[in-house]
Design a protein around this motif. Structure first.
Motif, mmCIF file in Angstrom:
data_model
loop_
_atom_site.group_PDB
_atom_site.id
_atom_site.type_symbol
_atom_site.label_atom_id
_atom_site.label_comp_id
_atom_site.label_asym_id
_atom_site.label_seq_id
_atom_site.Cartn_x
_atom_site.Cartn_y
_atom_site.Cartn_z
ATOM 1 N N ILE A 266 0.863 -1.175 0.000
ATOM 2 C CA ILE A 266 0.000 0.000 0.000
ATOM 3 C C ILE A 266 0.905 1.232 0.000
ATOM 4 N N ILE A 267 0.773 2.100 -1.019
ATOM 5 C CA ILE A 267 1.681 3.262 -1.117
ATOM 6 C C ILE A 267 1.050 4.544 -0.576
ATOM 7 N N GLY A 268 -0.244 4.513 -0.279
ATOM 8 C CA GLY A 268 -0.888 5.719 0.225
ATOM 9 C C GLY A 268 -2.369 5.489 0.438
ATOM 10 N N ILE A 269 -3.083 6.585 0.718
ATOM 11 C CA ILE A 269 -4.506 6.472 1.030
ATOM 12 C C ILE A 269 -5.247 7.675 0.438
ATOM 13 N N LEU A 270 -6.493 7.433 0.012
ATOM 14 C CA LEU A 270 -7.320 8.496 -0.556
ATOM 15 C C LEU A 270 -8.141 9.186 0.527
ATOM 16 N N HIS A 271 -8.097 10.515 0.511
ATOM 17 C CA HIS A 271 -9.002 11.306 1.352
ATOM 18 C C HIS A 271 -10.011 11.995 0.436
ATOM 19 N N GLY A 272 -11.287 11.695 0.625
ATOM 20 C CA GLY A 272 -12.305 12.286 -0.247
ATOM 21 C C GLY A 272 -13.611 12.430 0.495
ATOM 22 N N ASP A 273 -14.677 12.743 -0.230
ATOM 23 C CA ASP A 273 -15.965 12.947 0.445
ATOM 24 C C ASP A 273 -17.022 11.946 -0.029
ATOM 25 N N ILE A 274 -16.568 10.856 -0.632
ATOM 26 C CA ILE A 274 -17.512 9.804 -1.035
ATOM 27 C C ILE A 274 -17.462 8.716 0.041
ATOM 28 N N HIS A 275 -18.602 8.506 0.702
ATOM 29 C CA HIS A 275 -18.597 7.604 1.864
ATOM 30 C C HIS A 275 -19.446 6.349 1.661
ATOM 31 N N ILE B 55 -14.205 6.968 -6.093
ATOM 32 C CA ILE B 55 -13.643 5.998 -5.142
ATOM 33 C C ILE B 55 -13.946 6.452 -3.708
ATOM 34 N N LEU B 56 -14.214 5.492 -2.822
ATOM 35 C CA LEU B 56 -14.563 5.797 -1.429
ATOM 36 C C LEU B 56 -13.388 6.386 -0.638
ATOM 37 N N ASP B 57 -13.716 7.352 0.214
ATOM 38 C CA ASP B 57 -12.767 7.890 1.198
ATOM 39 C C ASP B 57 -12.102 6.736 1.962
ATOM 40 N N GLY B 58 -10.802 6.827 2.160
ATOM 41 C CA GLY B 58 -10.106 5.808 2.956
ATOM 42 C C GLY B 58 -9.594 4.622 2.154
ATOM 43 N N THR B 59 -9.763 4.661 0.828
ATOM 44 C CA THR B 59 -9.331 3.517 0.007
ATOM 45 C C THR B 59 -7.807 3.538 -0.183
ATOM 46 N N PRO B 60 -7.145 2.393 -0.006
ATOM 47 C CA PRO B 60 -5.696 2.308 -0.223
ATOM 48 C C PRO B 60 -5.312 2.526 -1.694
ATOM 49 N N MET C 174 -3.098 -2.259 7.977
ATOM 50 C CA MET C 174 -3.735 -3.196 7.017
ATOM 51 C C MET C 174 -2.698 -4.199 6.516
ATOM 52 N N GLU C 175 -3.092 -5.460 6.511
ATOM 53 C CA GLU C 175 -2.209 -6.497 5.970
ATOM 54 C C GLU C 175 -1.984 -6.285 4.477
ATOM 55 N N GLN C 176 -0.892 -6.812 3.957
ATOM 56 C CA GLN C 176 -0.646 -6.699 2.520
ATOM 57 C C GLN C 176 -1.640 -7.562 1.757
ATOM 58 N N PRO C 177 -2.452 -6.941 0.864
ATOM 59 C CA PRO C 177 -3.408 -7.755 0.091
ATOM 60 C C PRO C 177 -2.666 -8.738 -0.819
ATOM 61 N N LYS C 178 -3.291 -9.911 -1.002
ATOM 62 C CA LYS C 178 -2.705 -10.941 -1.876
ATOM 63 C C LYS C 178 -3.487 -11.040 -3.182
ATOM 64 N N LEU C 179 -2.748 -11.128 -4.272
ATOM 65 C CA LEU C 179 -3.380 -11.210 -5.585
ATOM 66 C C LEU C 179 -3.654 -12.651 -5.988
ATOM 67 N N GLN C 180 -4.756 -12.839 -6.721
ATOM 68 C CA GLN C 180 -5.026 -14.119 -7.357
ATOM 69 C C GLN C 180 -4.593 -14.026 -8.820
#
Lengths: 132, 132
Positions: A8-17, A117-122, B1-7
């Protein structure tokens, strides 16, 4: 081959919940938000400029992964479709590919528009846009 | 968050065997090959038709993951760039996003053109193409 593991390289901050509040896709959205890239990956942003369209890959951590067919959103009468023929978030690897416009860059934070995309998505990747 | 695994959902059969022989990107390629989708995921292909352009996500299993900056291919004089400003295969999550044209479909095998990806590369997702 072992199952590859994502970073995970970062996280989205937005207003879609909620999914109900989300535009169907980026091409129908003007919603704005911020991509927070974790400091250890910030060096990878060098060269991205405001005004540019970037391709952003998100890991849809709230999606289910075990359906291979879905009904088109808002139109069940068209019958089931294979998930690979759709943009449904439901799929074996729930990765979204969004084309977003960069509005501003402040160190490790990119303000973008066009979000679906939802707020908080990796966030898992960013690329230069190219197209055929 | 754990590292997601790909299929891994399938594998690419093509005639590109080295990075030197690979077109720089799909938008410069007419190379053809076959996406073999594993039988347990075949149901997800329902609705894809010949003639369509699809978005295919590959896991670039031969790429390195620990560089955040690269030289533009074939032009070191332009200096280092952040990988997120490029389409380099080198990146923390080496996922390629290719737009490919479907030439024919036979059960779980899709013949496609526009390839810029090495023979034997794992496939992780297919989506309908949309663009802004």
């Amino acid at each position: 081959m072992e199952q590859p593991k994502l970073q995970i390289i970062g996280i989205l901050h937005g207003d879609i919940h909620s999914r109900e509040d989300a535009p169907k896709n980026f091409d129908e959205s003007e919603r704005v938000g911020t991509l927070e890239i974790y400091p250890e990956y910030q060096e990878g942003l060098e060269g991205i400029v405001a005004g540019q369209t970037i391709v952003v890959l998100f890991w849809l951590h709230k999606s289910t992964r075990n359906n291979l067919q879905v009904y088109p959103r808002g139109n069940r009468s068209r019958g089931l479709r294979g998930v690979f023929a759709t943009r449904s978030p439901v799929r074996p690897n729930p990765i979204a590919v969004s084309e977003l416009k960069v509005q501003a860059i402040r160190a490790n934070r990119l303000e973008v528009s066009g979000l679906d995309i939802l707020d908080g998505t990796p966030i898992i990747d960013i690329k230069k846009k190219i197209s055929r």
